[in-house]
Design a protein around this motif. Structure first.
Motif, PDB file in Angstrom:
ATOM      1  N   ARG A 105      -8.230   7.679   3.646  1.00 59.93           N
ATOM      2  CA  ARG A 105      -8.228   7.380   2.217  1.00 59.93           C
ATOM      3  C   ARG A 105      -7.639   8.567   1.460  1.00 59.93           C
ATOM      4  NH1 ARG A 105      -8.656   2.215   1.071  1.00 59.93           N
ATOM      5  NH2 ARG A 105      -9.553   2.694  -0.965  1.00 59.93           N
ATOM      6  N   HIS A 110      -7.789   9.200  -2.028  1.00 60.30           N
ATOM      7  CA  HIS A 110      -8.293   9.629  -3.328  1.00 60.30           C
ATOM      8  C   HIS A 110      -9.313  10.762  -3.201  1.00 60.30           C
ATOM      9  CE1 HIS A 110     -11.477   6.711  -2.143  1.00 60.30           C
ATOM     10  NE2 HIS A 110     -12.269   7.506  -2.836  1.00 60.30           N
ATOM     11  N   GLU A 163      -8.695  -5.824  -7.219  1.00 62.45           N
ATOM     12  CA  GLU A 163      -9.034  -4.637  -6.453  1.00 62.45           C
ATOM     13  C   GLU A 163      -8.144  -3.486  -6.916  1.00 62.45           C
ATOM     14  OE1 GLU A 163     -10.475  -6.615  -2.225  1.00 62.45           O
ATOM     15  OE2 GLU A 163      -8.400  -5.921  -2.426  1.00 62.45           O
ATOM     16  N   PHE A 223     -13.322  -1.249  -7.188  1.00 55.65           N
ATOM     17  CA  PHE A 223     -12.716  -0.011  -6.700  1.00 55.65           C
ATOM     18  C   PHE A 223     -13.075   0.229  -5.238  1.00 55.65           C
ATOM     19  CE2 PHE A 223     -13.085   1.172 -11.301  1.00 55.65           C
ATOM     20  CZ  PHE A 223     -11.722   1.328 -11.550  1.00 55.65           C
ATOM     21  N   GLY A 224     -12.060   0.555  -4.429  1.00 61.37           N
ATOM     22  CA  GLY A 224     -12.290   0.894  -3.030  1.00 61.37           C
ATOM     23  C   GLY A 224     -12.701   2.348  -2.898  1.00 61.37           C
ATOM     24  N   GLN A 256     -15.301   3.542  -0.777  1.00 59.86           N
ATOM     25  CA  GLN A 256     -15.528   3.685   0.667  1.00 59.86           C
ATOM     26  C   GLN A 256     -16.523   4.785   1.032  1.00 59.86           C
ATOM     27  OE1 GLN A 256     -14.495   1.090   0.997  1.00 59.86           O
ATOM     28  NE2 GLN A 256     -12.346   0.734   0.654  1.00 59.86           N
ATOM     29  N   ASN A 265      -7.459   0.990  -5.959  1.00 59.82           N
ATOM     30  CA  ASN A 265      -7.873   2.280  -5.422  1.00 59.82           C
ATOM     31  C   ASN A 265      -8.132   3.222  -6.591  1.00 59.82           C
ATOM     32  OD1 ASN A 265      -7.618   1.438  -2.786  1.00 59.82           O
ATOM     33  ND2 ASN A 265      -5.566   2.296  -2.519  1.00 59.82           N
ATOM     34  N   CYS A 310      -4.255   2.743   5.769  1.00 59.61           N
ATOM     35  CA  CYS A 310      -5.468   3.383   6.281  1.00 59.61           C
ATOM     36  C   CYS A 310      -5.603   3.115   7.775  1.00 59.61           C
ATOM     37  CB  CYS A 310      -6.693   2.863   5.531  1.00 59.61           C
ATOM     38  SG  CYS A 310      -6.660   3.229   3.763  1.00 59.61           S
ATOM     39  N   SER A 364      -5.008   4.666  -8.002  1.00 58.42           N
ATOM     40  CA  SER A 364      -3.876   3.773  -8.291  1.00 58.42           C
ATOM     41  C   SER A 364      -3.887   3.249  -9.721  1.00 58.42           C
ATOM     42  CB  SER A 364      -3.873   2.582  -7.310  1.00 58.42           C
ATOM     43  OG  SER A 364      -4.972   1.715  -7.566  1.00 58.42           O
ATOM     44  N   THR A 371      -2.970  -3.073  -2.234  1.00 60.67           N
ATOM     45  CA  THR A 371      -3.404  -2.443  -3.474  1.00 60.67           C
ATOM     46  C   THR A 371      -2.695  -3.126  -4.619  1.00 60.67           C
ATOM     47  OG1 THR A 371      -3.564  -0.331  -2.264  1.00 60.67           O
ATOM     48  CG2 THR A 371      -3.680  -0.238  -4.666  1.00 60.67           C
ATOM     49  N   CYS A 423       0.855  -1.185   0.000  1.00 60.62           N
ATOM     50  CA  CYS A 423       0.000   0.000   0.000  1.00 60.62           C
ATOM     51  C   CYS A 423       0.893   1.237   0.000  1.00 60.62           C
ATOM     52  CB  CYS A 423      -0.904   0.041   1.226  1.00 60.62           C
ATOM     53  SG  CYS A 423      -2.304  -1.097   1.139  1.00 60.62           S
TER      54      CYS A 423
END
Length: 383
Positions: free
Chosen positions: A147, A149, A108, A132-133, A135, A110, A21, A113, A77, A17
């Motif tokens: 997070r 993004h 998966e 996609f994460g 959240q 982000n 987080c 990413s 990630t 990662c």
């Protein structure tokens, strides 16, 4: 069905990662945490070597010869690795075991990413889905979750994924400290505006040892509120149902049965899978085993020609029966229950925990209230 003919999946864990987080207790590492001796650059090569070792082990157990029906890249990630590395790992799965013609292949990612060309390259390599994460769509909630993004990035990457021909899943987390019900409603509505094929919504859990747990202990953040999370689950389920999404597992909804995540269904159905990577878990013919956790120890074992298995557990018949209830009750099809406990079903129908019609034929299928109280249902059925 024999073990050699049943579904077989592969999970590939990518433990890297860019930022950890605050709520995360997964087996993931930033570059700073890894230190020397564990290389992100050589990771794909190490994973490919483990796949070869895994095939030798399957042959030894008499479990070889099954095509792979689902592949899932998780983490961490995965898309922090170059697309070529992910393609190489998938290629090793395909060349070693073979892929079913309709294989579901997910990674998966982000939102920050991957770029447009990355998603096109993933599709060209054989990937069929991207998860996609997201959240949350609310900046202050994302900040609490650490997070990185921008919410504005999500519509962009979804559009790029669709352009590439990938199915799209969006992941949400509800119950973040400081998140209002209206914040949550805004996030769900933002998801629905993008019309993904699949949605996952998970209640936040604050695990010991995480940064968020320390913040709660210090009083910097409030803890998780179960009633608040139940309300938010009901909000999500209502909005998703109104938009045409059907729940098929407590935390998962899809636009159609064809868009359900087959890889995760295999977990809930206790099918077989091999987990590649540090800390990855596997399940074969009633036996569970898991790899050593640290990437450095993992790489050392694999590069020495050894399977990196840390521990193995053979399930008893009682454990298998209990897990069948624990996992199977989560699915929309419901769980055919043992005749010895069918007398318990009418009372749970009266309490609005189970649907009446399936229960009349001995199938426990959760109502919405039952989904919120699934542990209660499981406790009664296995006691």
């Amino acid at each position: 069905m024999s073990a050699a003919s049943s579904a077989f999946g592969v999970y590939l864990h990518v433990p890297f990662c860019s930022v950890r987080c605050g709520y995360c207790d997964f087996n993931t590492y930033t570059a700073t945490e890894l230190g020397g001796g564990a290389s992100q650059m050589s990771y794909a090569r190490t994973a490919v070597t483990e796949i070869a070792l895994a095939e030798a082990e399957l042959q030894r157990r008499g479990l070889a010869g099954r095509e792979v029906s689902t592949v899932f890249f998780g983490g961490g990630t995965p898309t922090l690795l170059p697309t070529a590395d992910l393609a190489a790992m998938l290629g090793a799965v395909a060349s070693t075991w073979g892929l079913a013609r309709d294989a579901e292949i997910t990674t998966e990612a982000n939102p920050d990413s991957v770029g447009r060309s990355d998603l096109a390259d993933l599709r060209a390599a054989g990937f069929t889905r991207v998860s996609f994460g997201m959240q949350s769509a609310v900046p202050h909630v994302l900040a609490t979750l650490d997070r990185t993004h921008d919410p504005e990035r999500v519509p962009q990457v979804v559009a790029w994924a669709r352009e590439a021909g990938l199915a799209v899943s969006l992941d949400l987390i509800y119950g973040t400290p400081g998140e209002s019900v209206e914040d949550w409603r805004r996030s769900v509505q933002a998801v629905l505006a993008l019309e993904p094929d699949h949605v996952s919504a998970y209640a936040l859990t604050i695990e010991p040892g995480t940064k968020m747990h320390a913040r709660v202990r210090r009083g910097d953040l409030p803890g998780v509120d179960g009633d608040d999370q139940a309300t938010k689950y009901e909000v999500a389920d209502t909005l998703l149902e109104q938009a045409g999404y059907g729940w098929y597992e407590i935390s998962n909804w899809a636009r159609s049965p064809e868009q359900r995540c087959r890889h995760n269904i295999a977990y809930w159905s206790s099918e077989d899978w091999w987990g590649v990577g540090p800390g990855a878990h596997s399940h074969l013919a009633g036996q569970r085993f898991w790899n050593v956790k640290h990437p450095r120890a993992y790489a050392q074992r694999v590069e020495a020609g050894e399977l990196p298995i840390a521990e193995t557990e053979s399930l008893t018949s009682e454990q298998i029966a209990d897990e069948r209830v624990l996992l199977g009750i989560r699915l929309v099809e419901g769980l055919p229950v043992d005749p010895a406990v069918r007398h318990l079903l009418p009372a749970m129908v009266e309490e609005d925990l189970l649907d009446a019609v399936p229960a009349a034929s001995g199938v426990a299928r959760l109502t919405r209230r039952g989904r919120l109280l699934a542990d209660t249902v499981v406790g009664r059925l296995v006691s």
